[in-house]
Design an enzyme around this catalytic site. Structure first.
Site, PDB file in Angstrom:
ATOM      1  N   GLU A   1      10.340 -21.595  12.116  1.00 37.47           N
ATOM      2  CA  GLU A   1       9.156 -23.034  12.101  1.00 37.47           C
ATOM      3  C   GLU A   1      10.212 -23.839  13.316  1.00 37.47           C
ATOM      4  O   GLU A   1       9.293 -24.342  14.618  1.00 37.47           O
ATOM      5  CB  GLU A   1       9.463 -24.481  11.544  1.00 37.47           C
ATOM      6  CG  GLU A   1      10.486 -24.713  10.568  1.00 37.47           C
ATOM      7  CD  GLU A   1      10.634 -25.916  10.043  1.00 37.47           C
ATOM      8  OE1 GLU A   1      11.628 -26.492   9.826  1.00 37.47           O
ATOM      9  OE2 GLU A   1       9.177 -25.680   9.144  1.00 37.47           O
ATOM     10  N   HIS A   2      11.265 -23.166  14.209  1.00 35.73           N
ATOM     11  CA  HIS A   2      11.874 -23.510  15.447  1.00 35.73           C
ATOM     12  C   HIS A   2      11.973 -22.907  16.747  1.00 35.73           C
ATOM     13  O   HIS A   2      11.807 -23.326  17.776  1.00 35.73           O
ATOM     14  CB  HIS A   2      13.723 -23.331  14.861  1.00 35.73           C
ATOM     15  CG  HIS A   2      13.994 -23.586  13.532  1.00 35.73           C
ATOM     16  ND1 HIS A   2      15.048 -23.389  12.470  1.00 35.73           N
ATOM     17  CD2 HIS A   2      13.773 -25.036  13.093  1.00 35.73           C
ATOM     18  CE1 HIS A   2      15.412 -24.251  11.481  1.00 35.73           C
ATOM     19  NE2 HIS A   2      15.167 -25.026  11.552  1.00 35.73           N
TER      20      HIS A   2
END
Length: 222
Positions: free
Chosen positions: A114-115
């Site tokens: 998700e980064h």
């Protein structure tokens, strides 16, 4: 906050595994739009991204890419965000009276960091001791796949799978190990292609070392 400082903070967080909740952070209006409506918006914005990168979208190979990416995001790699896609899980009474450990090893999964929105690719290993309920083996794979198909950090993913199994099986006697390669490590930043990340979550009888040792022996058979 100063924009430059904000960006520096985002960069630091992005290179570390950080989560704020076991639940995937979703807005209250996350599913007000239909899949088709979401795909239309994503297609539009991804086309802008491609143009900003200098790509010529009139090229035969590229002109359909914004639509393909939008469809992939909504209906495939992030389909686990939508509760409507949660697999129907049936459990059965343990009529065989099997009271030892059951292990499903080497469950392949593909998730997304998700980064940086880069792939997380790995294997999950699941064990449980029935307290009266058993689950179809393929359902274990489906549970892993459902929680993998969303933007994730590995720590959250394993806890979501662990909690789901405890809930479905009505027991704390569950153990989950996940081993994965993160492309945000291997293809950018430090670019280390040999390292992988392992996470472990367990409860119930697996708090006892002998149960964990038996589980490790079973998943590491050669």
């Amino acid at each position: 906050m100063n924009t430059t400082i904000e960006k520096e903070i985002f960069d630091i967080i992005g290179d570390n595994h950080q989560m704020t909740s076991v639940e995937t952070p979703l807005r209250p209006d996350a599913f007000y739009k239909s899949d088709a409506e979401k795909m239309e918006v994503i297609e539009h914005h991804f086309e802008i991204i491609m143009k900003e990168l200098g790509l010529d979208l009139t090229d035969d190979s590229l002109q359909g890419t914004p639509h393909r990416v939008a469809k992939m995001f909504v209906q495939e790699i992030f389909s686990g965000l939508n509760p409507a896609n949660k697999p129907k899980i049936s459990v059965f009474d343990n009529s065989y009276q099997y009271d030892k450990m059951l292990v499903e090893a080497n469950i392949s999964f593909n998730s997304t960091c998700e980064h940086h929105f880069l792939p997380i690719v790995g294997k999950a290993h699941i064990g449980y001791v029935s307290s009266g309920k058993v689950i179809g083996l393929s359902k274990l794979n489906r549970i892993v796949d459902y929680y993998a198909k969303r933007p994730q950090v590995q720590e959250r993913m394993i806890m979501q799978i662990f909690n789901e199994l405890k809930s479905v099986l009505e027991t704390d006697n569950v153990i989950v190990v996940m081993e994965a390669t993160h492309l945000c490590v291997s293809s950018r930043g430090i670019k280390d292609e040999s390292s992988y990340t392992s996470t472990l979550q367990y409860g119930g009888v697996f708090n006892q070392k002998e149960f964990r040792d038996d589980f490790y022996k079973m998943i590491h058979k050669e």
